[in-house]
Design a protein around this motif. Structure first.
Motif, PDB file in Angstrom:
ATOM      1  N   PHE A  23       0.944  -1.232   0.019  1.00  0.00           N
ATOM      2  CA  PHE A  23       0.070  -0.001  -0.181  1.00  0.00           C
ATOM      3  C   PHE A  23       1.006   1.244  -0.172  1.00  0.00           C
ATOM      4  O   PHE A  23       0.459   2.302  -0.674  1.00  0.00           O
ATOM      5  N   MET A  24       1.978   1.376   0.849  1.00  0.00           N
ATOM      6  CA  MET A  24       2.747   2.336   0.699  1.00  0.00           C
ATOM      7  C   MET A  24       3.231   2.690  -0.585  1.00  0.00           C
ATOM      8  O   MET A  24       3.726   3.817  -1.071  1.00  0.00           O
ATOM      9  N   ARG A  25       3.684   1.665  -1.315  1.00  0.00           N
ATOM     10  CA  ARG A  25       3.906   1.898  -2.730  1.00  0.00           C
ATOM     11  C   ARG A  25       3.198   2.454  -3.664  1.00  0.00           C
ATOM     12  O   ARG A  25       3.482   3.109  -4.637  1.00  0.00           O
ATOM     13  N   MET A  26       2.064   2.625  -3.134  1.00  0.00           N
ATOM     14  CA  MET A  26       0.748   3.031  -4.034  1.00  0.00           C
ATOM     15  C   MET A  26       0.330   4.501  -3.518  1.00  0.00           C
ATOM     16  O   MET A  26      -0.467   5.353  -4.133  1.00  0.00           O
ATOM     17  N   LEU A  27       0.880   5.002  -2.462  1.00  0.00           N
ATOM     18  CA  LEU A  27       0.484   6.147  -1.679  1.00  0.00           C
ATOM     19  C   LEU A  27       1.034   7.438  -2.952  1.00  0.00           C
ATOM     20  O   LEU A  27      -0.031   8.181  -2.989  1.00  0.00           O
ATOM     21  N   LEU A  28       1.910   7.290  -3.418  1.00  0.00           N
ATOM     22  CA  LEU A  28       2.290   8.456  -4.451  1.00  0.00           C
ATOM     23  C   LEU A  28       1.290   8.568  -5.598  1.00  0.00           C
ATOM     24  O   LEU A  28       0.745   9.544  -5.904  1.00  0.00           O
ATOM     25  N   PRO A  29       1.100   7.322  -6.127  1.00  0.00           N
ATOM     26  CA  PRO A  29       0.192   7.379  -7.361  1.00  0.00           C
ATOM     27  C   PRO A  29      -0.977   7.759  -6.968  1.00  0.00           C
ATOM     28  O   PRO A  29      -1.983   8.548  -7.709  1.00  0.00           O
ATOM     29  N   LEU A  30      -1.663   7.254  -5.775  1.00  0.00           N
ATOM     30  CA  LEU A  30      -3.016   7.686  -5.248  1.00  0.00           C
ATOM     31  C   LEU A  30      -3.039   9.107  -4.967  1.00  0.00           C
ATOM     32  O   LEU A  30      -4.096   9.872  -5.105  1.00  0.00           O
ATOM     33  N   GLY A  31      -1.986   9.678  -4.215  1.00  0.00           N
ATOM     34  CA  GLY A  31      -1.926  11.039  -3.951  1.00  0.00           C
ATOM     35  C   GLY A  31      -2.034  12.099  -5.132  1.00  0.00           C
ATOM     36  O   GLY A  31      -2.683  12.942  -5.320  1.00  0.00           O
ATOM     37  N   VAL A  32      -1.172  11.428  -6.441  1.00  0.00           N
ATOM     38  CA  VAL A  32      -1.389  12.149  -7.818  1.00  0.00           C
ATOM     39  C   VAL A  32      -2.593  12.120  -8.181  1.00  0.00           C
ATOM     40  O   VAL A  32      -2.989  13.145  -8.720  1.00  0.00           O
ATOM     41  N   GLY A  33      -3.365  11.011  -8.173  1.00  0.00           N
ATOM     42  CA  GLY A  33      -4.783  11.234  -8.545  1.00  0.00           C
ATOM     43  C   GLY A  33      -5.712  12.011  -7.905  1.00  0.00           C
ATOM     44  O   GLY A  33      -6.433  12.609  -8.484  1.00  0.00           O
ATOM     45  N   LEU A  34      -5.618  12.104  -6.807  1.00  0.00           N
ATOM     46  CA  LEU A  34      -6.280  13.078  -5.863  1.00  0.00           C
ATOM     47  C   LEU A  34      -6.062  14.769  -6.089  1.00  0.00           C
ATOM     48  O   LEU A  34      -6.766  15.306  -6.509  1.00  0.00           O
ATOM     49  N   LEU A  35      -4.961  14.815  -6.055  1.00  0.00           N
ATOM     50  CA  LEU A  35      -4.355  16.176  -6.428  1.00  0.00           C
ATOM     51  C   LEU A  35      -4.918  16.447  -8.022  1.00  0.00           C
ATOM     52  O   LEU A  35      -5.097  17.855  -8.260  1.00  0.00           O
ATOM     53  N   SER A  36      -4.996  15.642  -8.910  1.00  0.00           N
ATOM     54  CA  SER A  36      -5.276  15.950 -10.460  1.00  0.00           C
ATOM     55  C   SER A  36      -6.885  16.517 -10.382  1.00  0.00           C
ATOM     56  O   SER A  36      -7.212  17.108 -11.469  1.00  0.00           O
ATOM     57  N   MET A  37      -7.581  16.310  -9.330  1.00  0.00           N
ATOM     58  CA  MET A  37      -9.279  16.797  -9.139  1.00  0.00           C
ATOM     59  C   MET A  37      -9.247  18.205  -8.929  1.00  0.00           C
ATOM     60  O   MET A  37     -10.088  18.858  -8.840  1.00  0.00           O
TER      61      MET A  37
END
Length: 302
Positions: free
Chosen positions: A244-258
């Protein structure tokens, strides 16, 4: 002919009528006719001479005639010594070398191939090309899954706009579309479905990556290219928290894109994450550094 285990004169693999010197790593260009010298391994430390009568290092205080000095090859270049490693599949040894007289580092300017980067315990790291290939394969799979899971929400987000465009096309009224103001265009979108669609897309991405990393240490894209993910400090199965920690950056980027004002920043963060392994000595992307993981060649032990 199999590669000799030690340096010395052996039958030439390319010509049975002569001998060729093997320096312990590669076949040298030094050859002699078989009539003048018989194949032999290097003289032992306690031997008084070799089969041709040449004095040994113990007898003369130096290397035997026709033999390189200790720690060098036939050209006088320092040779590496195996320090530690482990046996891999198909009987191959995967180890690390130390280079005498150079602080353990490969000497420059001697024509040696650059040693392949490995983990601390000797497992080869994945090169950049296969990682990019795996990224593209996983991206296509996730896109199809998003279409199946969240496609309906994306459609409903744009439904009023598509209906307006369709009606204008039927009337042949191109000006109606071109005359839309930014406010009128934004009002046609149902933003509730936008957030639903975005949330479902991020959920699909998270479940896909975390699930496969936990179960197989690799996503389908990485499995297709023979790669896997492991912790920096040890091989083996990844914990759910690490995946899950490995996915934190991609998920954060997805949220910021909104967020409209931050969407431009998302592009540069994503680009930096993708290009980071090219210059990093451990070949880690930014999301690898957050999770403490590395991408390597081969499967991980279960």
């Amino acid at each position: 002919m199999s590669t000799p285990e030690r340096a010395g004169w052996y039958d030439d693999p390319d010509d049975d009528s002569r001998l060729r010197y093997f320096d312990g790593i590669i076949w040298s260009d030094r050859t002699e006719p078989k009539q003048t010298r018989q194949p032999r391994p290097p003289a032992g430390p306690t031997s008084g001479g070799d089969p041709t009568g040449s004095p040994s290092a113990g007898a003369s205080g130096g290397p035997a005639a026709g033999q390189p000095r200790p720690g060098t090859d036939v050209f006088g270049r320092p040779t590496p010594t195996e320090t530690h490693g482990q046996w891999q599949g198909h009987g191959q040894w995967q180890g690390q070398h130390q280079w005498p007289g150079h602080g353990g580092h490969q000497p420059a300017g001697h024509g040696y191939a650059q040693p392949e980067p490995t983990t601390a315990d000797g497992q080869p790291l994945a090169s950049y090309g296969p990682r990019v290939g795996a990224y593209i394969v996983d991206g296509l799979i996730v896109a199809v899954l998003n279409l199946l899971v969240a496609g309906w929400a994306w459609w409903l987000w744009l439904a009023d706009y598509w209906n307006f465009v369709y009606d204008a096309a039927l009337r042949g009224d191109q000006g109606a579309i071109e005359g839309l103001t930014p406010g009128e265009l934004t009002a046609m979108f149902d933003w509730t479905y936008f957030f639903i669609a975005t949330g479902l897309s991020l959920l699909v991405q998270c479940v896909y990556h975390v699930g496969f990393l936990r179960a197989r240490n690799a996503t389908p894209g990485k499995m297709m290219l023979g790669l896997s993910v492991r912790r920096v400090d040890q091989p083996g199965r990844l914990a759910v928290g690490t995946a899950f920690m490995r996915m934190l950056l991609p998920l954060g980027v997805g949220l910021l894109s909104m967020v409209p004002l931050l969407s431009y920043l998302v592009f540069f963060v994503t680009l930096a994450d993708l290009l980071w392994p090219l210059r990093d000595p451990r070949r880690q992307a930014l999301h690898d550094k957050i999770a403490g993981t590395q991408v390597v060649r081969g499967r991980q032990p279960r």
